[in-house]
Structures are given as structure tokens and as C-alpha cells.
Design a protein around this motif. Structure first.
Motif, mmCIF file in Angstrom:
data_model
loop_
_atom_site.group_PDB
_atom_site.id
_atom_site.type_symbol
_atom_site.label_atom_id
_atom_site.label_comp_id
_atom_site.label_asym_id
_atom_site.label_seq_id
_atom_site.Cartn_x
_atom_site.Cartn_y
_atom_site.Cartn_z
ATOM 1 N N VAL A 477 0.814 -1.213 0.000
ATOM 2 C CA VAL A 477 0.000 0.000 0.000
ATOM 3 C C VAL A 477 0.850 1.267 0.000
ATOM 4 C CG1 VAL A 477 -1.677 1.336 1.355
ATOM 5 C CG2 VAL A 477 -1.957 -1.142 1.110
ATOM 6 N N LEU A 478 1.950 1.276 0.758
ATOM 7 C CA LEU A 478 2.695 2.513 0.993
ATOM 8 C C LEU A 478 3.946 2.677 0.151
ATOM 9 C CD1 LEU A 478 2.491 2.593 4.898
ATOM 10 C CD2 LEU A 478 1.141 3.954 3.281
ATOM 11 N N VAL A 479 4.482 1.596 -0.388
ATOM 12 C CA VAL A 479 5.763 1.675 -1.094
ATOM 13 C C VAL A 479 5.619 1.450 -2.591
ATOM 14 C CG1 VAL A 479 8.090 0.710 -1.262
ATOM 15 C CG2 VAL A 479 7.013 0.975 0.981
ATOM 16 N N LEU A 480 4.938 0.397 -2.975
ATOM 17 C CA LEU A 480 4.852 0.065 -4.400
ATOM 18 C C LEU A 480 4.035 1.103 -5.155
ATOM 19 C CD1 LEU A 480 4.369 -3.810 -4.480
ATOM 20 C CD2 LEU A 480 6.424 -2.495 -4.991
ATOM 21 N N GLY A 481 4.590 1.590 -6.234
ATOM 22 C CA GLY A 481 3.858 2.536 -7.070
ATOM 23 C C GLY A 481 2.841 1.861 -7.960
ATOM 24 N N SER A 482 3.042 0.598 -8.241
ATOM 25 C CA SER A 482 2.102 -0.147 -9.077
ATOM 26 C C SER A 482 1.480 -1.270 -8.262
ATOM 27 C CB SER A 482 2.810 -0.729 -10.305
ATOM 28 O OG SER A 482 3.799 -1.670 -9.915
ATOM 29 N N PHE A 483 0.276 -1.645 -8.639
ATOM 30 C CA PHE A 483 -0.409 -2.754 -7.979
ATOM 31 C C PHE A 483 -1.043 -3.648 -9.027
ATOM 32 C CE2 PHE A 483 -4.401 -4.627 -6.547
ATOM 33 C CZ PHE A 483 -3.943 -5.409 -5.498
ATOM 34 N N TRP A 484 -0.836 -4.963 -8.846
ATOM 35 C CA TRP A 484 -1.498 -5.969 -9.665
ATOM 36 C C TRP A 484 -2.070 -7.029 -8.738
ATOM 37 C CZ3 TRP A 484 -2.640 -4.736 -14.414
ATOM 38 C CH2 TRP A 484 -1.841 -3.811 -15.089
ATOM 39 N N PRO A 485 -3.130 -7.698 -9.124
ATOM 40 C CA PRO A 485 -3.839 -8.599 -8.198
ATOM 41 C C PRO A 485 -2.964 -9.653 -7.535
ATOM 42 C CG PRO A 485 -5.177 -8.218 -10.151
ATOM 43 C CD PRO A 485 -3.847 -7.576 -10.412
ATOM 44 N N VAL A 507 -7.963 -9.196 4.457
ATOM 45 C CA VAL A 507 -7.113 -9.700 3.375
ATOM 46 C C VAL A 507 -7.921 -10.574 2.420
ATOM 47 C CG1 VAL A 507 -5.137 -11.170 2.826
ATOM 48 C CG2 VAL A 507 -4.985 -9.541 4.713
ATOM 49 N N LEU A 508 -8.832 -11.381 2.955
ATOM 50 C CA LEU A 508 -9.697 -12.190 2.084
ATOM 51 C C LEU A 508 -10.572 -11.291 1.218
ATOM 52 C CD1 LEU A 508 -10.816 -15.119 4.428
ATOM 53 C CD2 LEU A 508 -8.923 -15.044 2.811
ATOM 54 N N LEU A 509 -11.089 -10.211 1.804
ATOM 55 C CA LEU A 509 -11.872 -9.258 1.007
ATOM 56 C C LEU A 509 -11.014 -8.627 -0.086
ATOM 57 C CD1 LEU A 509 -13.919 -7.459 3.815
ATOM 58 C CD2 LEU A 509 -14.856 -8.879 1.979
ATOM 59 N N LEU A 510 -9.770 -8.274 0.264
ATOM 60 C CA LEU A 510 -8.871 -7.691 -0.729
ATOM 61 C C LEU A 510 -8.566 -8.678 -1.844
ATOM 62 C CD1 LEU A 510 -7.055 -5.386 -1.668
ATOM 63 C CD2 LEU A 510 -5.249 -6.268 -0.171
ATOM 64 N N SER A 511 -8.417 -9.951 -1.499
ATOM 65 C CA SER A 511 -8.151 -10.954 -2.539
ATOM 66 C C SER A 511 -9.322 -11.066 -3.514
ATOM 67 C CB SER A 511 -7.869 -12.319 -1.896
ATOM 68 O OG SER A 511 -9.039 -12.890 -1.329
ATOM 69 N N CYS A 512 -10.532 -10.794 -3.029
ATOM 70 C CA CYS A 512 -11.710 -10.838 -3.912
ATOM 71 C C CYS A 512 -11.846 -9.551 -4.725
ATOM 72 C CB CYS A 512 -12.972 -11.094 -3.084
ATOM 73 S SG CYS A 512 -13.010 -12.706 -2.266
ATOM 74 N N THR A 513 -11.676 -8.399 -4.075
ATOM 75 C CA THR A 513 -11.811 -7.139 -4.808
ATOM 76 C C THR A 513 -10.646 -6.924 -5.778
ATOM 77 O OG1 THR A 513 -10.723 -5.939 -2.996
ATOM 78 C CG2 THR A 513 -13.122 -6.049 -2.959
ATOM 79 N N ALA A 514 -9.476 -7.515 -5.490
ATOM 80 C CA ALA A 514 -8.326 -7.341 -6.385
ATOM 81 C C ALA A 514 -8.611 -7.894 -7.770
ATOM 82 C CB ALA A 514 -7.092 -8.021 -5.796
ATOM 83 N N LEU A 515 -9.441 -8.934 -7.855
ATOM 84 C CA LEU A 515 -9.772 -9.504 -9.161
ATOM 85 C C LEU A 515 -10.524 -8.512 -10.039
ATOM 86 C CD1 LEU A 515 -10.812 -13.177 -8.274
ATOM 87 C CD2 LEU A 515 -8.894 -12.459 -9.711
ATOM 88 N N LEU A 516 -11.173 -7.532 -9.430
ATOM 89 C CA LEU A 516 -11.907 -6.536 -10.215
ATOM 90 C C LEU A 516 -10.966 -5.651 -11.021
ATOM 91 C CD1 LEU A 516 -14.611 -5.472 -7.601
ATOM 92 C CD2 LEU A 516 -14.844 -7.103 -9.482
ATOM 93 N N THR A 517 -9.671 -5.728 -10.750
ATOM 94 C CA THR A 517 -8.704 -4.988 -11.558
ATOM 95 C C THR A 517 -8.831 -5.351 -13.027
ATOM 96 O OG1 THR A 517 -7.140 -4.929 -9.701
ATOM 97 C CG2 THR A 517 -6.241 -4.528 -11.895
ATOM 98 N N TYR A 518 -9.081 -6.617 -13.314
ATOM 99 C CA TYR A 518 -9.123 -7.061 -14.715
ATOM 100 C C TYR A 518 -10.328 -6.519 -15.485
ATOM 101 C CZ TYR A 518 -5.302 -10.105 -13.370
ATOM 102 O OH TYR A 518 -4.105 -10.588 -12.912
#
Length: 554
Positions: A477-485, A507-518
């Protein structure tokens, strides 16, 4: 005489000590048969529930299978679809779209929307299943046979995703190309770029042909071996994806074994929430990411650390952390916390520093040995450091913070009449956001080191796991400039070993919402795309803040 009182009803099998004397003269075997029948019903009912939920998940994965060639920004279907047209049959039957070598269409918006809804449904059923496992774990007797539940489900889902006709990420093609550079062209992937090999059949799938390898040398060696085993694009792709799926299943077994040492009652829950996680299955079996190998090495290091049997085991943990770092440098983020945890029982400051130093040196020496065949001085150093992507913003929470900062710096530059050669407001704002994030992360990491140092007693390992998950989350969240699922996978295996608490659920919620990146890649070129991280990270963050009180290091 009656046997021991069972406060959980039929939660255990009857033993030879169970007796029952009733006014009617009942015989002891009556209660034995009653308990066996009750136990059987309680054991079978959760299995039937999970079969139903697993069937629903499999139907959704089949829908993902059909949508994958229509709802991806990659302009070509996978080599599997080109060689095996039957993989496109489901797409043609459901959507009446004929597919050729190119997947480019102009009216694909509805398919991206449908993919997003499918991911939401996958996440909802998965989270419901995790909740049911959490409830059932306290009511059934967990034996080794229960390991089959997460393993069989993960295998079925994984095999389905293994043959996806369209991939959501083209990282696996970069893996294959790097392996080809070593095996076929005898070139160094850290310095050679794919664009130099115009005749290579995989060049069409490489999104950044002018960028050299950004992966660790151990992974390049593994990629080279897999390319040497494969005969053609289809075989190579299946080998890489098959290795990712196999590693995922091995990781499930390792989680089961580690929890058998730490908390046997949580074995089923921890293994299940990792094994059936949609993000893990789609990114590993579906897209073939190498993070499964990274997680495997980190889990092996955790298993050795759990044993707590002395210096040899600590040395093995350090070597495994070095090997994990030679696959992905994110492994270096785990090493200090593991090592500091290993020396927490030492009270003499000199001995503490010595024990910490030799373990750290062992990690770095292992990393150096693996890098040595690929090391060419400063050019290699630049290639390695440039692989840590913190210089520009892609789908990260920092990109949202950068928007108001750019506006503020622009106002300051205009009000102060700064010349363009003196200060670029956008660059200054981005650097300020990055530096602030790194500073906050450093403070958090130092705090976590202190917590790990003070960890003691039976709860010490829970403190380590909580610290690891917070450290990696803060880094993303604080260091990486890019994020991928697939970055969430770095945290997922840790929370699988933790107590089920607010951090686990977030974290489980994030693992589910991260898929919405695609599906959101469809609007990536629109101004609204800069607010995409609010959707990805907002829901898990709101939940974590709302439930912050129950969250504890123990």
C-alpha cells in the motif's frame, strides 16, 4: 458409572469407557450407536454443503473460461486456443462469437461487465464457504481425511483454469521468453530484451518487448529447465501453468502441516481459505504466476522455524529465505522479521547481534551464490534495482493520494512563479508521496521488529505471523507505485496460518476485490480509472477500521 461428560454432544466418537444406565435398563452399545450415527450425520452434512458450493464455484469458473478470450486487454488468445480450437467452444455456445487468432473487438464492454459480476459472485460464494468452514471446524473432529476437501476442490478448479483460452495476465509469456533466452539463444535475460529476437514466436505476446527481465535468477533457471522440457508453445505454457498449480497444491499441504504444529483445530480453515481462494487459483493455475514457488519456499522456511530445534533449523530457514529472495526480491522483506524472531530468546545483546548477523549473512550469501552466474557488475545492479517498481503509479493507493498533491504543488508553483526548470509540480508531488509512504512504512517495520523481539510464550508465532502480514500489506500500500492482483498472494499464505480475525477477513476481502482490476482495465484509459484503487482497497480498509478493536498481535 457414567463416562466423562461430553459438553459438545456428538462432537467425538464413543469410546470403550462410555456407559449409560437408564431407568429402563438401556445397554451401553445403544449410546455408542447413537453417537456414531450423530457423528456421521454431522461429518457428512458439511461435506454435502461444500460439494454444493464447490459445484457453484466450478460453474462460475466455466463462465470465466468462456469469458476469458472476450474480456481481456491482451490482443491475442493464448497458444492453447490457437492450437486447440475446442477450448473456444464454450465461448461460441454461450455468446455466439466466433474467435480467431486475434481477440480484438470493439463491442466488448458487456463482457467486461459480466466478468466483473462473475468475479463478485466467485468472491461471495468463497467468503460464504470460508465462514461455513469456520463454523463447522468447531463441531467436527478434524482428521487427515479432511485435507481431501480443499485439495480435491482446488484440483478441479485448477484443471479447469489450466486450459483458459485467454489469459488475464501475460507474465507467463515473459517467463517462457526468459527461459528461451537462456536455453535457445544463450543470452542473459537481465541484459537482453525480447525485441532483439524478432523471429521468436512468443514475441507477439510480450507487452513490453524493450524491457529486460525483472525476475530473480533462480526463477530464470527454473524457466530455462521448463522451456527445455517443453516442445512447442502449448507444451511450454502448460508446463509453466502446471507447475504453478502443483506448487499451489503443495502449499496447501504445507499449510496443513504447519497448522498441525501450531493450531491443529485451524488446519481445515487455514488450508481451505488458501486452497479455494479465487485469486490464488486464477493467478496461479489460470495465469501461471511464479509466486506459487515463492510461497512454497516461504512456507518451507516457516515450517523449519516452527520446529524451534536450534541453529541448524535456523540456518535452513535462512537458506530458504535466500532462495525465496532469488525468485523475487520481496523475500528480503520477510527475512529480518524471521531472523529477529529466531533470536528473541537471547537476552545478551552481544549474542543477539551475533546470532542475527550470521543468519542475515547466510541469507545474503545464498542470494549472492544464485546471482553470481548472472552478475556483470554495475549493469546487473541497475537491472536488479530497476525491477523494484516504485517510480510511477499504476492502480496503487498512492496514485489516489498523488492527485491532490499534484494539484497542491501546481498551485504553489503558480503562486510562487517557479520556473519550469526549477520545479516540475507533478514530479515533486509524486516524489513527496513516495518518500512519505516509504518513511511511514519504515516506522511501521521498526515497530513490528520490536513486537517480534518481545514475542514470547506459546503466542509468539502468532505475533510473527501478524507482523509479517502487516509488513507486506504496508509495503504493497505505501511503497509500491504499481499494484497488480497477484501481489495479494504475498499476504494470503500468511493469513492462512493466522488466527481468524479482522485482519484475516480484510485480506480475504482484498483478494476478492483485487480480481476486479481485470474488468476495470476496460476503463483504464478514462479519467475515472485513477479512482480504481478506492474500489479495490476501500472495502477491505473500511472493514478493517470498523473491526480494528478485535485485531491483536496475539
Amino acid at each position: 458409572m457414567t463416562g466423562p461428560v461430553n459438553t459438545h454432544g456428538a462432537d467425538r466418537l464413543p469410546t470403550s469407557e462410555d456407559k449409560l444406565v437408564t431407568p429402563g435398563g438401556g445397554k451401553p452399545y445403544h449410546v455408542a450407536f447413537a453417537r456414531i450415527g450423530s457423528y456421521s450425520r454431522q461429518a457428512n452434512w458439511p461435506v454435502l454443503q461444500f460439494v454444493v458450493m464447490g459445484s457453484l464455484l466450478e460453474l462460475l469458473y466455466l463462465l470465466v473460461f468462456a469469458l476469458s478470450p472476450l474480456s481481456t486487454t491482451i490482443t491475442k488468445v493464448s497458444p492453447l486456443a490457437s492450437a486447440w480450437p475446442w477450448t473456444l467452444t464454450l465461448t461460441q455456445l454461450l455468446f455466439h462469437r466466433g474467435m480467431g487468432p486475434s481477440a480484438g473487438y470493439t463491442d466488448i464492454g458487456p463482457y467486461f461487465l459480466l466478468l466483473g459480476l462473475t468475479f463478485i459472485a466467485l468472491g461471495a460464494i468463497y467468503l460464504y464457504a470460508v465462514r461455513k468452514v469456520f463454523q463447522a471446524s468447531s463441531k467436527i473432529h478434524i482428521t487427515s481425511r479432511w485435507l481431501l476437501l480443499p485439495l480435491v476442490g482446488a484440483t478441479i478448479f485448477g484443471v479447469t483454469l489450466l486450459f483458459l483460452p485467454g489469459l488475464f495476465s501475460n507474465e507467463v509469456y515473459s517467463y517462457i521468453f526468459n527461459g528461451r533466452l537462456l536455453t535457445i539463444y544463450h543470452a542473459d535475460p537481465m541484459h537482453a530484451v525480447p525485441a532483439q529476437f524478432q523471429q521468436d514466436p512468443y514475441l507477439a505476446w510480450i507487452s513490453q518487448p524493450n524491457v529486460p527481465n525483472i525476475y530473480g535468477p533462480l526463477w530464470m533457471i527454473i524457466a530455462s529447465l521448463l522451456v527445455g522440457m517443453g516442445n512447442g508453445p502449448v507444451a511450454a505454457l502448460l508446463l509453466f501453468k502446471g507447475l504453478a498449480l502443483l506448487s499451489h497444491l503443495v502449499n496447501c499441504v504445507l499449510i496443513w502441516v504447519i497448522l498441525g504444529k501450531l493450531a491443529p483445530a485451524r488446519r481445515l480453515l487455514g488450508t481451505f481459505l488458501y486452497a479455494w481462494n479465487p485469486l490464488a487459483l486464477i493467478e496461479l493455475a489460470g495465469s501461471g504466476h511464479h509466486d506459487s514457488m515463492l510461497i512454497c519456499l516461504l512456507l518451507l522456511a516457516t515450517w523449519l522455524s516452527v520446529q524451534q530445534k536450534g541453529a541448524w533449523y535456523d540456518g535452513g530457514t535462512a537458506v530458504l529465505l535466500g532462495l525465496a529472495s532469488s525468485i523475487n526480491l520481496i523475500g528480503l522483506l520477510f527475512a529480518p522479521l524471521f531472523i529477529w524472531f529466531g533470536v528473541r530468546s537471547e537476552h545478551d545483546i552481544v549474542q543477539t547481534i551475533w546470532r542475527f548477523c550470521w543468519r542475515t549473512i547466510l541469507v545474503l550469501v545464498t542470494l549472492f551464490i544464485v546471482y553470481l552466474p548472472f552478475w556483470y557488475g554495475s549493469s546487473t545492479f541497475i537491472a536488479v534495482t530497476s525491477s523494484i517498481n516504485i517510480l510511477y503509479f499504476i492502480h496503487s493507493p498512492l496514485s489516489v493520494l498523488a492527485i491532490p498533491m499534484r494539484w497542491l504543488f501546481s498551485l504553489i508553483a503558480q503562486a510562487a512563479h517557479f520556473p519550469a526548470s526549477y520545479m516540475q509540480p507533478t514530479t515533486a508531488a509524486d516524489v513527496t508521496v513516495q518518500a512519505s509512504g516509504m518513511f511511514i512504512f519504515a516506522l511501521i517495520y521498526l515497530y513490528l521488529l520490536a513486537k517480534v523481539r518481545r514475542a514470547s510464550g506459546r503466542q509468539g508465532f502468532n505475533v510473527l505471523l501478524t507482523s509479517l502480514s502487516i509488513a507486506v500489506s504496508a509495503y504493497v500500500v505505501l511503497v509500491l507505485g504499481s499494484f497488480w492482483p497477484w501481489y495479494v498472494l504475498w499476504i494470503l499464505w500468511i493469513v492462512a496460518l493466522q488466527r481468524y480475525n479482522a485482519l484475516t477477513v480484510s485480506v480475504l476481502l482484498l483478494s476478492c476485490t483485487a480480481l476486479l482490476t481485470y474488468p476495470l482495465l476496460y476503463v483504464d484509459s478514462l479519467p475515472i480509472a485513477v479512482y480504481q484503487p478506492l474500489l479495490i482497497f476501500g472495502i477491505p480498509l473500511v472493514y478493517l477500521i470498523a473491526k480494528m478493536k478485535p485485531l491483536a498481535f496475539s
